[in-house]
Motif scaffolding. Sequence first.
Motif: not given
Lengths: 236, 405
Positions: B298-305
């Motif tokens: 989820m974190l990577m999905a919403v934009g955490m690189n």
Amino acid sequence: MEIIQIKDLHKTYDEGKIEVHAVNGISLTVAEGEFTAIVGPSGSGKTTLLNMIGGLDRPSGGEVIINGTEITKLSSRELINFRLNNIGFVFQSYNLIPVLTAHENVEFIMQLQNKPQTERHKRTIELLESVGLGDKMDVRPRYLSGGQQQRVAVARALASKPRFILADEPTANLDSKATANLLEIMERLNHEEKMTFLFSTHDQRVVNKAHRVITIEDGIVISDVEQQHIVHPSDC
Amino acid sequence: MILAIAWKNIWRNRLRSLIVIAATAIGVAAGTYSASLMFGVATQKINAAISNEVSHIQLHHPRFRENYEIQYTLPEAEKMIRDISRLPEVKSVAARTIITGMMMSAASATGIKINGIDPVVERKTTSLYTKISDTSGAYFGDGLRNPVVISQKLAEKLNVHLKSKLVLRFQSADGSLIEGAFKICGIYRTSNGMFDQLNVFVRQSDLAALLGNAPVHEIVVLLHDNSDIKKVMPVLKQKYPAAEVKDWQELFPELGMLTAMLTTMNYMILGIILAALAFGIVNTMLMIVLERSRELGMLMAVGMNKHKVFRMIMLESILLSLCGGIAGIVISFFLIQLSARTGIDLSAFGQGFEAMGYDPVMYPELRPGFFVGTVIMVIFTGILSSLYPARKALAINPALAVKNE
Ligand SMILES: Nc1ncnc2c1ncn2[C@@H]1O[C@H](COP(=O)(O)OP(=O)(O)O)[C@@H](O)[C@H]1O
Ligand SMILES: [Mg+2]
């Protein structure tokens, strides 16, 4: 103006001997300000389609153009950044960071964008108040109801000032009251903030609220209709 | 921000984290405490050698130490002593006549090193006089003729007691044999068995009476502070180019290197302990990544690189090991404080320590530098332990992780 443009989109999963054509040639456009539902039975390809539009999954063929950018051509590093700055996500569940409060969860997205602290703080409060959670700022997700958690997720999705919000079955885990409440908030944001929403559902009550309904089955679009809407008195 | 999230994340599974932290704490406490014991033992040994035996600096004829030959004396020793005593860093200076020879009792004989000293000056320079117990006589000065101080070890070997008569035999500079009868006035005992086995002490004036003169073979210089060695050495070297000027580290290289060697060894032991603990940390971090794969997706999905995801996992691992490391250091610190006063008496476990020149009572020594090194190694362990789990985290496909199942 068109925000989302997809052309002849395909996604094929290779399941051993059988090939699954989860999305089998879909073309459509979504314009700014739309409030559009993707409808279809379970397994029809809604999630696969939304994931490709959101840049979470790579198509087997076709193009996804978001706001003029052909996102399938972006590297995975560029894609993460693109998602951060252009797309707001609301998932069915697992939306929030459990160790952070509602406030921190919303603020987190803006921290990823390196927004200054005063702006982050102000916007977080505004957003949480607009989804009716002004009194739950410092509460962690597990002390919120499912409906409240999804409202935090909507606030979080809006926080990055995205071009549109992509929501994959956002109400699937909610009871009818919470569903109605979430839909009402989404509709208001669409109306007042001109925020574009593209969401999937298989719940007829949710479908009824959409302004445009795209029905897919077996990975292809079988109907795409505008819906007449009962105008709320408050909208005048 | 990521640091704050990482910190909160490690307390999600409190029990599991506490187990990892406790294991690390115990390992680090054991490693640092045993290191402090070894450092303490080394310091004791060095201090004992300096105060009983070597002092800080010694001067000899350049060839004297080769074979301890009687003719290699320091000329103008009296003037040297006077001049060296005037240096502000110098506490006291003693001159010694040193002759190798034989010591004989009625029962047997043994080779020894005869140290001819001036008891009054020597008392100010070395503390051997404190190594004579109340029942074992005194460090000269009770009016006996030709008194000699020998060690407990030699007394046993030659089967002699306080007030026993001994004969010392040695060669004079011209090769003639000289014998003198001495009477035991004191019996000493240090923690260095090898020193005890060799050294007997007589008055320089008594030797002079036998030899006809009082040659000076060794001048020992005690400073107020060990750290002044660096300042005094060049002065003496320049002033007495004909003499050999050496500090205790040069005279006893094995003592000088002891600390450096122990430091390396202690870091190695700690490294081994941490390597073992790293397996536990890797395992825990893998479990964390697995359990949280949806959230990480989820974190990577919403934009955490990926950088930030990697950093978050790495920080969690570092924080886990650092908590353990710091807890371990605190435990070790208190253990050191607790046992530093009384010491740990190992004499019950064997007689071997003294024979090797170690005091059987160990006093742990707190070394802040070693603690700092430990913290750095612990952080390093945290980083290394996180590499594989963090790579696993990056491999998570956000599309799969957020799938609605
Ligand atoms: N990762 C995958 N591997 C193999 N098949 C998949 C995968 N994801 C989805 N599918 C298949 O693709 C089809 C569409 O799935 P999905 O997009 O999840 O539908 P929906 O969201 O409408 O329920 C289904 O038949 C599903 O089994
Ligand atoms: Mg789905």
